[in-house]
Design an enzyme around this catalytic site. Structure first.
Site, PDB file in Angstrom:
ATOM      1  N   CYS A  52       0.989  -1.275  -0.103  1.00  0.00           N
ATOM      2  CA  CYS A  52      -0.079  -0.107   0.050  1.00  0.00           C
ATOM      3  C   CYS A  52       0.939   1.273   0.172  1.00  0.00           C
ATOM      4  O   CYS A  52       0.400   2.440  -0.527  1.00  0.00           O
ATOM      5  CB  CYS A  52      -0.962  -0.104   1.168  1.00  0.00           C
ATOM      6  N   ASP A 126      -4.894   1.566   5.382  1.00  0.00           N
ATOM      7  CA  ASP A 126      -6.195   2.155   5.897  1.00  0.00           C
ATOM      8  C   ASP A 126      -6.201   3.038   6.839  1.00  0.00           C
ATOM      9  O   ASP A 126      -7.147   4.037   6.711  1.00  0.00           O
ATOM     10  CB  ASP A 126      -6.781   0.675   6.641  1.00  0.00           C
ATOM     11  N   CYS A 198      -5.544  -2.467  -0.985  1.00  0.00           N
ATOM     12  CA  CYS A 198      -6.258  -3.333  -1.506  1.00  0.00           C
ATOM     13  C   CYS A 198      -7.458  -3.112  -2.359  1.00  0.00           C
ATOM     14  O   CYS A 198      -7.968  -2.011  -2.115  1.00  0.00           O
ATOM     15  CB  CYS A 198      -7.086  -4.113  -0.123  1.00  0.00           C
ATOM     16  N   SER A 476     -12.762  -5.837   8.992  1.00  0.00           N
ATOM     17  CA  SER A 476     -12.211  -5.156   7.749  1.00  0.00           C
ATOM     18  C   SER A 476     -13.256  -4.805   6.640  1.00  0.00           C
ATOM     19  O   SER A 476     -14.382  -5.360   6.644  1.00  0.00           O
ATOM     20  CB  SER A 476     -11.171  -6.344   7.055  1.00  0.00           C
TER      21      SER A 476
END
Length: 560
Positions: A52, A126, A198, A476
């Site tokens: 990421c 995230d 993701c 998640s």
């Protein structure tokens, strides 16, 4: 162009008394001319810990070039990141939500100490997104966020698209003998084919989309893929944009308003985003001083349709949305239909409506990724706030793509994620059960772990819609199934979830927004009388600090 009122850096560099300060800055490259320019903090969350963030140094470099080109002086600094995907399923996940606060604190600390005139931040995984935005709201200096972009899909054993959730679900399939070890290894090797976050509408893409709708990143910022020239051009323009914001004195709290928060959550609902948006948007609102509560999420959820056929509830990923026009094309469709406030100012210096004026609606051409308003994936409420005697302060469920939205069944109670995973692996969870995982809340975890390993294994075993799951932890954005998280108050502080026993009847009813422990009140009071508060799991360090300071999930699990 830049007056003293917009040059907070003069506190550090202005006048004869600041000659020592300037001397140190000269050693890192400042010239006489640079002291007349706005100084911009460039926060890079680069790390080769996770795909990421592994390319963010390159993007931050483009941002530095943009700042220079627009007449500013860039100063690059780092902030930490935690990989949610790699931390999933073990004790490392306790640091995930905590990292949101650490990121916000880190950026605030550096920019506050340096008196930066502006800030441009580059994040990927995230918690990067909300952490950066929280810092921007605290500092309230002109700011732009740049999302690192999403990963490309991988190619599975049969030529199908695969992503990170594919491998979590493949573990469950392997446990139930649906695939062999060779197939599991193939999915493992192909799920993450390169840099980027993701790919589904999981938490990273959810929050990037929310931030774009809120106005704190440039148009297309959420949907430009990680490994494209489009993302590098965006990174450069963000550096230019923040200098323009300094000149115009447009600040984050001018952008983060009740209207823009409504835009952000409306977009989350339309895209079928992660339940983590509830925690993060509440935290952002708190830092910006904007009144916002669980009821605001529910109010919008009652009227906003779920349109995008995106994973985990659907079949496509962010790259597919990029190919049919990207996030602005969907925003334009929502604006045309009256779901968005077009008069909100953004980091371009223009309003949302002005940004979208020349953008074709996603419905201007034939495509299958976003459903029309007349035939939505679901007409309302893909994220619902549940209350009841098991969650007096509220709990959050995502029902996108579910055929079954309610269940009543016997509780199977586990103190912690690991115990539950062992039971699933041993095939002790059966259809009709309501699994309870407690002691995973903000205080109890500490850190409110996500349960993707649990839900992925249940989906892989074919139990995704025949088993209910509730927890005071989180899920998640890749989670799918009849699951309820953020149960508040949490078990560690004496919430009703602490009183549940094996075999108790529990009802999850998403349509009526109820979470009920079907046990008489007198019995619950008797159990409460015997309950004693446990000691914190961690005695020192960042987790202990977090557990002592953190507020309930119903308040965004913030520490300030």
């Amino acid at each position: 162009m830049f007056n003293g009122s917009t040059r907070t850096s003069l506190t550090t560099t202005g006048g004869p008394g600041r000659a020592p300060n300037r001397a140190m800055l000269r050693a890192v490259g400042f010239t006489d001319e640079d002291f007349e320019k706005p100084v911009i903090g460039v926060a890079s969350l680069f790390s080769d810990i996770t795909p990421c963030n592994a390319h963010l140094d390159r993007l931050a470099g483009k941002g530095r070039e943009g700042v220079r080109a627009a007449g500013g002086v860039p100063q690059t600094f780092g902030a930490p990141t935690v990989s949610d995907g790699i931390s999933m399923g073990h004790k490392g996940m306790r640091y995930s939500l905590v990292s949101r606060e650490v990121i916000a604190d880190s950026i605030e600390t550096v920019c506050g100490a340096m008196n930066h005139d502006g800030l441009v931040a580059y994040g990927g995984c995230d918690k990067n997104m909300p952490g950066c935005i929280m810092a921007m709201a605290r500092l309230n200096v002109p700011s732009v966020f740049v999302y690192g972009g999403s990963i490309m899909p991988g190619v599975g054993p049969s030529g199908e698209d695969v992503d990170i959730v594919s491998i979590f679900e493949a573990v469950g399939k392997f446990q139930s003998d649906k695939i062999d070890a060779k197939t599991l290894h193939k999915v493992e090797c192909e799920s993450c084919p390169g840099h980027g976050s993701c790919g589904g509408m999981y938490t990273a893409n959810t929050m990037a989309s929310a931030i774009e709708a809120m106005g704190l990143c440039l148009p297309y910022g959420a949907s430009n893929p990680a490994v494209t020239a489009a993302k590098e051009r965006e990174a450069f323009r963000a550096g230019q944009a923040v200098v323009n914001l300094v000149a115009k004195n447009i600040r984050p709290r001018d952008i983060i308003t009740r209207k823009s928060l409504e835009n952000a959550y409306t977009f989350v609902l339309a895209l079928g985003g992660s339940t983590n948006a509830v925690l993060h948007l509440m935290a952002i609102a708190r830092e910006a001083g904007v009144p916002w509560a669980l009821e605001d999420f529910d109010r919008l959820g009652a009227k906003v349709p779920h349109l995008a056929d995106l994973k985990p509830g659907g079949q496509f990923v962010m790259f597919d949305l990029y190919r049919v026009g990207g996030t602005p094309a969907v925003l334009r469709a929502l604006l045309d239909k009256g779901y968005l406030h077009g008069d909100c100012i953004t980091v371009t210096g223009c309003t949302l409506a002005e940004n979208l004026a020349d953008v074709p609606s996603v419905f201007a051409k034939t495509q299958r990724v976003v459903h029309p308003f007349e035939k939505p994936m679901f007409d309302h409420g893909i994220i619902v706030v549940l209350k009841g005697n098991l969650a007096p302060e509220g709990a959050v469920a995502k029902v996108a793509g579910l055929k079954q939205r309610s269940i009543t069944g016997p509780a199977k109670v586990f103190d912690g994620e690991e115990a539950c995973f062992e039971a699933i692996k041993a095939r002790k969870i059966v259809a009709g059960d309501v699994v309870v995982i407690r002691g995973e809340g903000p205080v109890g975890g500490p850190g409110m772990r996500e349960m993707l390993s649990i839900t992925g294994a249940l989906m892989g075993q074919g139990l995704g819609e025949s088993v209910g799951l509730i927890t005071d932890g989180r899920f998640s954005g890749g989670t799918h199934g009849l699951v309820v998280g953020h149960v508040a108050p949490e078990a560690w502080t004496g919430g009703p979830i602490a009183l549940v026993r094996d075999g108790d009847s529990i009802t999850i009813d998403a349509d009526n927004k109820q979470l009920t422990l079907n046990v008489p009140d007198v019995e619950l009071q008797a159990r409460k009388g015997k309950w004693t508060a446990p000691a914190l799991r961690v005695e020192r360090g960042v987790l202990a600090k977090y557990a002592k300071l953190v507020k309930s999930a119903s308040e965004g699990a913030v520490t300030g």
